[in-house]
Design an enzyme around this catalytic site. Structure first.
Site, short mmCIF file in Angstrom:
data_model
loop_
_atom_site.label_atom_id
_atom_site.label_comp_id
_atom_site.label_asym_id
_atom_site.label_seq_id
_atom_site.Cartn_x
_atom_site.Cartn_y
_atom_site.Cartn_z
N ASP A 137 -9.98 -16.62 16.88
CA ASP A 137 -8.84 -15.58 16.48
C ASP A 137 -9.25 -14.74 15.44
O ASP A 137 -9.18 -13.36 15.58
CB ASP A 137 -7.50 -16.27 16.10
CG ASP A 137 -6.47 -15.33 15.52
OD1 ASP A 137 -5.53 -14.67 16.44
OD2 ASP A 137 -6.59 -14.96 14.47
N ALA A 165 -4.28 -12.75 17.57
CA ALA A 165 -4.94 -12.33 18.69
C ALA A 165 -4.72 -13.67 19.62
O ALA A 165 -4.64 -13.70 20.96
CB ALA A 165 -6.49 -12.26 18.45
N ASP A 166 -4.79 -14.76 19.13
CA ASP A 166 -4.48 -15.85 20.15
C ASP A 166 -2.97 -15.90 20.62
O ASP A 166 -3.12 -16.11 22.00
CB ASP A 166 -4.46 -17.30 19.17
CG ASP A 166 -5.77 -17.87 18.89
OD1 ASP A 166 -6.82 -17.51 19.79
OD2 ASP A 166 -6.14 -18.61 18.16
N VAL A 167 -2.25 -15.83 19.99
CA VAL A 167 -0.77 -15.69 20.49
C VAL A 167 -0.55 -14.49 21.33
O VAL A 167 0.38 -14.69 22.55
CB VAL A 167 0.31 -15.67 19.26
CG1 VAL A 167 1.59 -15.41 19.82
CG2 VAL A 167 0.38 -16.87 18.36
N GLY A 170 -2.16 -15.46 24.77
CA GLY A 170 -1.22 -16.34 25.44
C GLY A 170 0.03 -15.57 25.94
O GLY A 170 0.44 -15.90 27.09
#
Length: 392
Positions: A137, A165-167, A170
Site C-alpha cells: 500500500d 490504495a489497498d482499499v 479492493g
C-alpha cells in the site's frame, strides 16, 4: 436472515492481506457463497496480513467459509478446478506471475468453466515493466501521487493514515466483478477483470491528478487546507480543533455573519474568491482570532445552524460515540466462537430492500473443509485421504 441478493453466486477466495479480501467482503456481505481457500497448516501458510484473531483479519473475512487446499499439490489443484466448474468468480491478489505458475490463470480456468470470472489485484498491473514487483500500500501511495500532496507544506512526503490504495483496489475489483456478472447475463461468457494498487491510487487522486493532466498544474502539499476551496481547513477553538468549509461567496458570507465578523466580507483582501485564495494565510489567521473564543461543540452547532459546513475532528472512540454514526450502524455486532461478541465495520452502502447482512464471524482456518468438499461431490473417505496426504 435472508439469502441475500448475491446468494446465487459462488466465489472462490484466494486472497490475502487486504486489497483482495476487501473486494470479496463486498460480495460476501450481500450473500455470495464465498469460500476462502487457505493453505493447510502443514504446508506453511502464506502471509495472511496479521494474526487471525486480530481486529484486521476478523473485520476482513466475515461472512465467508474457510477450507484448506494445497494448490501446489496436483490433487489440490484438481480439487480447485472441480470447484471452479461450479463457481462463478475467482478472486486473487498474488503477484502477477504467480497464477500462471500455479496453472490457475484465466485461460486455464476458462477451459474448465467458460462462464468463470477472474478478479485479479496486483501491485502495479498484470503486465508492463513493474508487473512482477510485489505490491504494498505505502509504495502505491508514493508512486500514485498521494504522498506528495499529503502533509504540511515543506514537511516532506506523508502517507495517509489508512491503507487507501489497498482499499481502493479492493473496491475497484468488486465493482469490476459486479459489472462482469451483469455482462455475463447477456453474453453467457465470463472474463478476466484486473486492477492494481497503483491504478486505484491514481484514480482516487481524482481532481488532484486531473490538475496535471488537464491544466499541467503540479499540486503540492496543502496541509489541512483544502487545495482549492478557500477557506476550508482546520481551525483552533478554545478547547480543540474543528473543520470548517466556508468556500464560495454565499457560504462565506453566512460564515462571517455567524461568527460576527462582517468586516471579513467587505475587506478587500477577502472580498472575492480570487482575493481569498491570494491571501489565504492571512484569512486563516483572522478566522482563528475570531473562533478561538468558541468551544468546539458550540461552534459546530452554530455554523451548521447557519448553513455552514463544519464538524468535529474525532479520535476513533469519539467517532463511534457520535449519535449520527450510531444511527448509521457502522459498528455491526457478530459473535465469534473464539472471541465472543465483537463488532466489525459495516458497509457504507444503504439499500432499501436488500441490505447487507452480518451472517457469521470470520471462520477458523479450514473450518468448513469437509462441509464444502462434500457439497462438491467428495465423500468422507476421499477427504480423509486428502488430509492424510496434506492436500487439505
Amino acid at each position: 436472515m435472508t439469502a441475500g441478493p448475491l446468494a446465487r453466486f459462488t466465489v472462490l477466495d484466494l486472497t490475502r492481506v487486504r486489497a483482495g479480501p476487501t473486494a470479496v467482503r463486498y460480495l460476501a456481505d450481500w450473500g455470495a457463497n464465498c469460500i476462502k481457500i487457505e493453505m493447510p497448516p502443514a504446508a506453511g501458510d502464506m502471509d495472511m496480513g496479521g494474526p487471525r484473531h486480530g481486529p484486521d483479519f476478523q473485520n476482513l473475512h466475515r461472512n465467508k467459509r474457510s477450507i484448506t487446499l494445497n494448490l501446489k499439490e496436483p490433487d489440490g489443484k484438481a480439487v480447485f478446478m472441480k470447484l471452479v466448474e461450479k463457481a462463478d468468480v475467482v478472486v486473487e491478489n498474488y503477484r502477477a506471475d504467480v497464477k500462471f505458475r500455479l496453472g490457475i490463470d484465466y485461460e486455464s480456468l476458462k477451459k474448465v468453466n467458460p462462464r468463470i470470472i477472474l478478479g485479479s489485484i496486483s501491485g502495479f498491473g498484470q503486465d508492463g515493466p513493474y508487473a512482477k514487483r510485489a505490491g504494498f500500500d505505502q509504495i502505491a501511495q508514493g508512486m500514485g501521487g498521494l504522498m506528495w500532496i499529503t502533509g504540511m507544506p515543506g514537511q516532506g512526503p506523508v502517507r495517509a493514515g489508512i491503507a487507501v490504495a489497498d482499499v481502493g483496489a479492493g473496491l475497484h475489483c468488486a465493482i469490476g466483478i459486479l459489472i462482469a456478472l451483469l455482462e455475463r447475463e447477456s453474453s453467457g461468457q465470463g472474463q478476466w477483470i484486473s486492477t492494481s494498487l497503483l491504478q486505484a491510487m491514481i484514480s482516487m487522486c481524482d481532481f488532484q491528478a486531473a490538475r496535471w493532466t488537464i491544466a499541467k498544474d503540479v499540486p503540492g502539499q496543502a496541509g489541512n487546507n483544502h487545495p482549492t476551496s478557500i477557506p476550508t481547513g482546520v481551525f483552533k477553538t478554545k478547547d480543540g480543533y474543528i473543520n470548517i468549509a466556508a468556500s464560495g461567496g454565499h457560504i462565506y458570507k453566512r460564515f462571517c455573519e455567524a461568527i460576527k465578523a462582517p468586516e471579513l466580507v467587505t475587506e478587500a483582501r477577502f472580498a472575492t474568491d480570487k482575493s481569498r485564495a491570494e491571501n489565504r494565510d492571512a484569512l486563516n489567521e483572522e478566522i482563528n482570532k475570531r473562533v478561538e473564543k468558541y468551544g468546539s461543540a458550540e461552534l459546530v452547532k452554530l455554523l451548521n445552524d447557519a448553513g455552514v459546513p463544519a464538524g468535529p475532528i474525532y479520535k476513533m472512540d469519539e467517532m463511534f460515540a457520535d449519535p449520527q454514526v450510531k444511527h448509521l450502524k457502522m459498528a455491526h455486532p457478530v459473535t465469534s466462537p473464539k472471541l465472543g461478541d465483537i463488532e466489525v465495520i459495516g458497509q457504507a452502502i444503504n439499500m432499501s430492500r436488500t441490505p447487507f447482512e452480518m451472517r457469521s464471524a470470520t471462520p477458523e482456518q479450514g473450518e468448513h473443509t469437509e462441509e464444502v468438499l462434500k457439497e462438491f461431490g467428495y465423500d468422507a473417505s476421499a477427504i480423509a485421504d486428502f488430509r492424510k496426504r496434506g492436500v487439505v
